[in-house]
Design a protein around this motif. Structure first.
Motif, PDB file in Angstrom:
ATOM      1  N   LEU A   5       0.859  -1.181   0.000  1.00 28.05           N
ATOM      2  CA  LEU A   5       0.000   0.000   0.000  1.00 28.05           C
ATOM      3  C   LEU A   5       0.892   1.227   0.000  1.00 28.05           C
ATOM      4  CD1 LEU A   5      -2.693  -0.910   2.680  1.00 28.05           C
ATOM      5  CD2 LEU A   5      -2.710  -1.374   0.234  1.00 28.05           C
ATOM      6  N   TRP A   7       0.994   5.425   0.191  1.00 29.03           N
ATOM      7  CA  TRP A   7       0.286   6.624   0.677  1.00 29.03           C
ATOM      8  C   TRP A   7       1.203   7.797   0.411  1.00 29.03           C
ATOM      9  CZ3 TRP A   7       1.543  10.458   4.049  1.00 29.03           C
ATOM     10  CH2 TRP A   7       0.534  11.166   4.687  1.00 29.03           C
ATOM     11  N   GLU A  61      -4.862   1.644   6.651  1.00 27.23           N
ATOM     12  CA  GLU A  61      -4.091   2.647   5.922  1.00 27.23           C
ATOM     13  C   GLU A  61      -3.957   3.904   6.765  1.00 27.23           C
ATOM     14  OE1 GLU A  61      -4.770   3.173   1.704  1.00 27.23           O
ATOM     15  OE2 GLU A  61      -6.381   1.712   1.826  1.00 27.23           O
ATOM     16  N   ARG A  76      -3.411   7.403  -2.985  1.00 25.72           N
ATOM     17  CA  ARG A  76      -3.254   6.033  -2.474  1.00 25.72           C
ATOM     18  C   ARG A  76      -3.232   5.057  -3.646  1.00 25.72           C
ATOM     19  NH1 ARG A  76      -5.046   6.277   3.016  1.00 25.72           N
ATOM     20  NH2 ARG A  76      -6.104   8.248   3.393  1.00 25.72           N
ATOM     21  N   ARG A  78      -2.476   0.651  -4.524  1.00 24.17           N
ATOM     22  CA  ARG A  78      -2.309  -0.722  -4.017  1.00 24.17           C
ATOM     23  C   ARG A  78      -1.662  -1.537  -5.131  1.00 24.17           C
ATOM     24  NH1 ARG A  78      -6.214  -4.254  -0.331  1.00 24.17           N
ATOM     25  NH2 ARG A  78      -6.360  -2.207   0.636  1.00 24.17           N
TER      26      ARG A  78
END
Length: 85
Positions: A5, A7, A61, A76, A78
């Motif tokens: 993930l 960010w 998250e 964001r 993935r």
């Protein structure tokens, strides 16, 4: 399967160190396999967490920072690991 993930946030000009500290202080309700924090020009902060989970798993998250700290909504993404590379 390993899922990463990402960010990424951009701080208001001159507040990059504050955003970096904010991101580093955020704890997740579960501990990922790995977590790395990066910074870049233009007061950007990137956090990548790795998880042993299916691609569509419900994973914790980092939240959105206060609006006065950032110039836009957090980005964001993935990704899933690809074997053999």
């Amino acid at each position: 399967m390993t899922v990463a993930l990402m960010w990424e946030a951009r701080a208001v000009a001159g507040r990059g160190e504050e955003l970096l500290a904010w991101a580093r202080e955020r704890e997740l309700p579960r501990v990922p396999l790995r977590r790395e924090t990066f910074r870049a020009p233009q007061d950007r902060v990137l956090v990548i967490t790795w998880w042993d989970a299916p691609y569509d798993a419900d994973l914790p998250e980092l939240p959105e920072p206060d609006a006065e700290l950032v110039t836009r909504a957090v980005h964001r993404w993935r990704f899933e690991a690809v074997d053999g590379d």
